[in-house]
Each structure stands twice: as C-alpha cells, then as structure tokens.
Design a protein around this motif. Structure first.
Motif, mmCIF file in Angstrom:
data_model
loop_
_atom_site.group_PDB
_atom_site.id
_atom_site.type_symbol
_atom_site.label_atom_id
_atom_site.label_comp_id
_atom_site.label_asym_id
_atom_site.label_seq_id
_atom_site.Cartn_x
_atom_site.Cartn_y
_atom_site.Cartn_z
ATOM 1 N N THR A 210 0.535 -1.483 0.264
ATOM 2 C CA THR A 210 -0.034 0.079 -0.003
ATOM 3 C C THR A 210 0.814 1.676 0.053
ATOM 4 N N SER B 101 3.056 1.374 -3.485
ATOM 5 C CA SER B 101 2.200 1.825 -4.549
ATOM 6 C C SER B 101 2.321 2.580 -5.583
ATOM 7 N N TRP C 264 -3.130 4.568 -6.772
ATOM 8 C CA TRP C 264 -2.833 3.127 -6.492
ATOM 9 C C TRP C 264 -3.868 1.720 -7.720
ATOM 10 N N TRP D 204 -2.582 -1.967 -7.472
ATOM 11 C CA TRP D 204 -2.782 -2.020 -6.276
ATOM 12 C C TRP D 204 -3.228 -3.922 -6.157
ATOM 13 N N VAL E 219 -1.233 -7.226 -5.097
ATOM 14 C CA VAL E 219 -2.050 -7.335 -3.353
ATOM 15 C C VAL E 219 -2.740 -9.373 -3.524
#
Length: 356
Positions: free
Chosen positions: A173, A176, A212, A215, A219
């Motif tokens: 987070t 990114s 983001w 992202w 993830v």
C-alpha cells in the motif's frame, strides 16, 4: 559447531536496527539476483527483437504477435514494470544484439563485450524501490509478530501467517503510488515539475485512489505469498533446529529455511503471479498509450481465459524461472536479515555489560 543465531521472537533490538538489517539484506539480494534478470531479458530479446517481442511471462497463453511496450522484471524481492517503446529507452537492458547459446554463454559475452557493470543494468530502479519496500515489510513483520506473541497465547502457530499477510499488505500500500509514479516517468520522460502537474490532474480527474492503480493484482499475489512464506519459514526453521539439536538458528539454518519456504510459497501462488503479471503489463500499456489502452479485465475473467486457452497448466506458466529467482532471493534475504539482527543483539548486550 556453527555460531548460533538467537531465535527470531523477542529480538532485543530497536526498530532502527531492524531497518538497517533488512536494508542490508535487500541490497545484497538485489546485487546477487539482478544479473539473472538482465541475462534472461537479453535472451528473450535475442529470440525476438524488442520492437516485436511478446515475452512468455507477459502473455503466458496463446496470443497473437504484438508490439512489446513494456516488460516486467523481478529480482526475487519486487517486480518492476519497465517501459520499452519500440526498442527506445531499453538500451540499459539491450545494448548490443550479440548471439548467446545459453545462460552461461550470455554471462561471459556480456561481461567480455560490454563490461561487468552491464549485468547490473536494472539495479538502480531495483534499489530505489526494493530497499524501502523491504525495510517497511520486514520491520513491520517483526513488530507485528512480537506484538501478537504477547497477546495471542494459544494461537501462536498462526501468528507468522497473520503478521506476514498484514506486513505485506502495508508495504504494498505504501509503495504502490511510488511504482506508478516511476512508470509514468519512464513512459513519458517527464521532469519532476511536469510529473507533479500530471499527478495533480490525475487526482483531480479520478481521485486519490488513482495513485493505487495496480494495487489489487499486486496484493492478490504478494499477500498470500507472504503469509505462506513466514508460516513455512518459522515451521521449517524450528524443525531444522530440533533435528540438529540447536538452541537457535544458525546462518545455514536460516538460509535453508528461507529457500524452502520461498519455493513452497512461490509454487502455491504461481496462478496469482501469472494473473498479476498480465494485469501489470496492461497497466504499463495504458501508461504508454492511454487512449488506445483497453480496460483491464477482472482477475476472475483473466483466470478463466487462461484456463480456457491453455488449460490448468497455463496458470502455472513460468514455474521454473520464478522458483530459480525466488528461492535464492528469499534465502539470501532472510539469512542476511537474521545475521544482521544477531549482530545488533550482541552489540546491544556488550553495551549493556559495559554500562553495568
């Protein structure tokens, strides 16, 4: 008997010392693994020129030939999107055509004809991104693990799983937006002032969440990998110490545990890696040609498409290259990190003894 490293929980060192240990590990890992990626990309470029290439890892199932606008390289710690528009801007990776008969031949010829520094062409962006990401990740993991150990008695076996997942989620987070900014600078050759204007207009148009982009697929792969890695690492390390009648893990125990747990996690999360790579390539294409770029497919649709066109094996494309890089990278990183923590622990103990 080899020098013993103290057990991981209850480190007895400061967060700053944990950062120094993890930062050193990230630098050493990058120095070791980056040449493997340089050689791999040069071998791929030899088979098909940059203006026409379509790497197997960027589109792992049957696709039509197209222009290769960007490629993804990985040093075992992080993936990086490198923008390459019809061969321009790729001179750092592809300086001379040459002809290589294999990996070893490529190492020898690149070193002889272009200098040994060419083997580390991808090092600067790796260090810029991997070192802060790794420092955040490993320090957060240790802090979370120790915090959870103090509060979760009977759930101790699952603490590495939870701490690993949360630590990686936090690191991804934070990093990114930086990765997106670096991709924009590569694709559009922006100055820092132009970059600020570009980011401000993107935020004004699409909101802060636009920073983001990418992202989600990151993830999807990294968080399960991290959870499995730390869970297996703690189990394997404890088992090896028990087999060797050791009170604490030696350097070789940490090295072996890191390699084994990294390999297991890499294999189990490979389908997510295939999808993540495809999504990142789509993101890179949208940065190079924002008008013509197609809207990214959902993760589930991508997985269905891969399975329909290439079968279940398509979800495990790139198995060997991923394991070859991830296993040594995990082994070097964790053993260096544990050694660094051991060094600071002894230093702190000596300072305490002198203070008495």
């Amino acid at each position: 008997m080899a020098e013993k490293l103290p057990p991981s929980p209850g480190g007895g060192i400061t967060p700053l010392q944990q950062m120094l240990a993890s930062g050193t590990g990230a630098i050493l890992t990058s120095l070791f693994v980056t040449p493997l990626d340089v050689v791999k990309i040069r071998l791929q470029a030899q088979r098909t020129p940059f203006s026409k290439v379509l790497a197997a890892q960027s589109v792992p199932w049957g696709a039509q030939p197209a222009t290769w606008k960007c490629f993804l390289y990985c040093n075992g710690l992080m993936d990086h999107l490198y923008v390459c528009q019809n061969g321009n801007g790729c001179t750092a990776w592809y300086k001379a055509p040459g002809h290589f008969t294999g990996t070893l031949d490529a190492f020898v010829k690149i070193t002889r004809n272009e200098g040994i520094r060419s083997l580390w062409s991808g090092l600067p962006p790796t260090l810029v991104m991997a070192v802060p990401a790794t420092v955040i990740y490993f320090t957060t993991y240790d802090q979370l693990r120790d915090y959870l150990h103090a509060r979760m008695g009977s759930w101790n076996h699952y603490i590495p799983l939870l701490a690993g997942a949360l630590a990686r989620l936090g690191a991804v987070t934070v990093i990114s937006p930086l990765e997106l900014i670096r991709t924009k600078m590569q694709s559009q050759q922006l100055s820092y002032r132009e970059l600020r204007v570009c980011i401000q207009s993107a935020v004004a148009q699409d909101g802060w969440l636009s920073l983001w982009r990418g992202w989600g697929p990151t993830v999807l792969r990294d968080v399960p990998f991290s959870a499995l890695y730390w869970f297996n690492y703690e189990l394997v390390r404890t088992w090896l110490c028990r087999q060797a009648w050791l009170d604490g893990a030696t350097f070789m125990v940490s090295f072996t545990s890191g390699a084994i747990s990294g390999t297991v996690a890499a294999v189990l999360t490979l389908p997510f890696d295939v999808v993540k790579t495809q999504r990142q390539i789509e993101l890179g294409d949208s940065e190079v040609h924002p008008v013509t770029a197609s809207k990214p497919s959902s993760t589930w649709l991508l997985m269905q498409r891969i399975r329909a066109e290439s079968g279940t094996r398509g979800l495990f494309a790139g198995f060997l290259p991923r394991v070859i890089k991830v296993a040594p990278a995990c082994a070097i990183m964790i053993s260096t990190y544990e050694f660094g923590k051991s060094f600071f622990q002894k230093l702190n103990q000596e300072q305490q003894l002198r203070g008495l």
